[in-house]
Design a protein around this motif. Structure first.
Motif, PDB file in Angstrom:
ATOM      1  N   GLU A  45      88.962  34.751  87.866  1.00 21.60           N
ATOM      2  CA  GLU A  45      89.451  35.774  86.953  1.00 21.60           C
ATOM      3  C   GLU A  45      90.889  36.107  87.336  1.00 21.60           C
ATOM      4  N   LEU A  46      91.834  35.758  86.454  1.00 21.81           N
ATOM      5  CA  LEU A  46      93.244  36.035  86.700  1.00 21.81           C
ATOM      6  C   LEU A  46      93.604  37.425  86.189  1.00 21.81           C
ATOM      7  N   SER A  47      94.476  38.094  86.914  1.00 25.20           N
ATOM      8  CA  SER A  47      94.962  39.393  86.444  1.00 25.20           C
ATOM      9  C   SER A  47      95.937  39.169  85.287  1.00 25.20           C
ATOM     10  N   ASP A  48      96.169  40.201  84.498  1.00 25.47           N
ATOM     11  CA  ASP A  48      97.094  40.091  83.369  1.00 25.47           C
ATOM     12  C   ASP A  48      98.504  39.760  83.851  1.00 25.47           C
ATOM     13  N   LYS A  49      98.880  40.275  84.994  1.00 26.69           N
ATOM     14  CA  LYS A  49     100.203  40.011  85.569  1.00 26.69           C
ATOM     15  C   LYS A  49     100.390  38.507  85.788  1.00 26.69           C
ATOM     16  N   ILE A  50      99.369  37.852  86.310  1.00 22.21           N
ATOM     17  CA  ILE A  50      99.448  36.410  86.561  1.00 22.21           C
ATOM     18  C   ILE A  50      99.424  35.647  85.237  1.00 22.21           C
ATOM     19  N   LYS A  51      98.504  36.005  84.332  1.00 24.17           N
ATOM     20  CA  LYS A  51      98.380  35.325  83.036  1.00 24.17           C
ATOM     21  C   LYS A  51      99.664  35.384  82.224  1.00 24.17           C
ATOM     22  N   ASN A  52     100.349  36.520  82.288  1.00 23.58           N
ATOM     23  CA  ASN A  52     101.564  36.717  81.493  1.00 23.58           C
ATOM     24  C   ASN A  52     102.812  36.133  82.149  1.00 23.58           C
ATOM     25  N   GLY A  53     102.658  35.455  83.269  1.00 23.32           N
ATOM     26  CA  GLY A  53     103.794  34.814  83.929  1.00 23.32           C
ATOM     27  C   GLY A  53     104.735  35.765  84.634  1.00 23.32           C
ATOM     28  N   LYS A  54     104.287  36.976  84.908  1.00 22.11           N
ATOM     29  CA  LYS A  54     105.147  37.956  85.578  1.00 22.11           C
ATOM     30  C   LYS A  54     105.004  37.904  87.091  1.00 22.11           C
ATOM     31  N   ASP A  55     104.151  37.018  87.577  1.00 25.37           N
ATOM     32  CA  ASP A  55     103.932  36.867  89.011  1.00 25.37           C
ATOM     33  C   ASP A  55     104.560  35.548  89.441  1.00 25.37           C
ATOM     34  N   LYS A  56     105.773  35.598  89.932  1.00 22.55           N
ATOM     35  CA  LYS A  56     106.528  34.383  90.280  1.00 22.55           C
ATOM     36  C   LYS A  56     106.369  33.980  91.738  1.00 22.55           C
ATOM     37  N   GLY A  57     105.330  34.424  92.359  1.00 20.35           N
ATOM     38  CA  GLY A  57     105.080  34.118  93.764  1.00 20.35           C
ATOM     39  C   GLY A  57     104.801  35.396  94.518  1.00 20.35           C
ATOM     40  N   SER A  58     103.563  35.612  94.868  1.00 19.75           N
ATOM     41  CA  SER A  58     103.171  36.833  95.582  1.00 19.75           C
ATOM     42  C   SER A  58     102.646  36.492  96.960  1.00 19.75           C
ATOM     43  N   VAL A  59     103.063  37.276  97.936  1.00 14.96           N
ATOM     44  CA  VAL A  59     102.523  37.133  99.282  1.00 14.96           C
ATOM     45  C   VAL A  59     101.104  37.687  99.241  1.00 14.96           C
ATOM     46  N   VAL A  60     100.124  36.821  99.543  1.00  8.61           N
ATOM     47  CA  VAL A  60      98.722  37.242  99.502  1.00  8.61           C
ATOM     48  C   VAL A  60      98.115  37.353 100.897  1.00  8.61           C
ATOM     49  N   PHE A  61      98.842  36.897 101.912  1.00  8.29           N
ATOM     50  CA  PHE A  61      98.345  36.981 103.280  1.00  8.29           C
ATOM     51  C   PHE A  61      99.520  36.925 104.243  1.00  8.29           C
ATOM     52  N   GLN A  62      99.450  37.742 105.304  1.00  2.00           N
ATOM     53  CA  GLN A  62     100.443  37.713 106.381  1.00  2.00           C
ATOM     54  C   GLN A  62      99.733  37.919 107.707  1.00  2.00           C
ATOM     55  N   LYS A  63     100.225  37.227 108.718  1.00  2.00           N
ATOM     56  CA  LYS A  63      99.680  37.374 110.068  1.00  2.00           C
ATOM     57  C   LYS A  63     100.840  37.312 111.049  1.00  2.00           C
TER      58      LYS A  63
END
Length: 159
Positions: free
Chosen positions: A89-107
């Motif tokens: 299930e993609l969020s609307d932000k991702i579907k609409n192309g407004k997510d140009k690369g998100s940091v999803v994990f950091q260590k």
């Protein structure tokens, strides 16, 4: 000085929004007489913005006295594999192309300056999620990286 505070605030915000990993397992690679052994750790995390995508990261973890105290700097070596574990299930932000690369994990991989990151990209043309892991250092960065792609396909539930 003001730029330094903005940078630190950005790091804190990025850390808060990224996923938390759970350790799946580890293997010792070098015996250390004092402190923990050097090892390769395997961790799993779920993408915080995409339901039913799980990524697995293997990374080097420095042992010894410094490693045991959290003062050692881990190497930049890491690998990643991501997979669909249910209906995506993609969020609307991702579907609409407004997510140009998100940091999803950091260590954090050193006391202050080095961290391992995972960035997610959405490839709309190929209907796939692409996960890039890399290690960066505030001073000079690191070219070591790994990549995993998850095609977005209808979920049948069968493997």
């Amino acid at each position: 000085m003001k730029k330094g505070w903005i940078f630190l605030l950005g790091l804190v915000c990025a850390t808060v929004t990224s996923a938390q990993a759970e350790q799946v397992g580890s293997v010792d690679t070098v015996f250390k007489l004092f402190g923990p052994d050097h090892k390769i750790v395997v961790e799993a995390f779920d993408d915080p913005d995409v339901k039913n995508v799980t990524c697995y990261i293997s990374r080097a973890k420095t042992g010894g006295i410094k490693g045991g105290l959290g003062l050692a700097e881990d190497t930049a070596d890491a690998a990643i594999s991501c997979s669909q574990v249910g209906p995506i299930e993609l969020s609307d932000k991702i579907k609409n192309g407004k997510d140009k690369g998100s940091v999803v994990f950091q260590k954090r991989t050193s006391l202050v300056f080095k961290k391992l990151q995972v960035v997610r990209f959405y490839d709309a043309k190929r209907n796939a999620l692409v996960y890039l892991t890399y290690s960066d250092k505030v001073v000079d960065g690191s070219p070591k990286n790994a990549l995993s792609a998850v095609p977005i396909i209808p979920w049948s539930g069968a493997r």
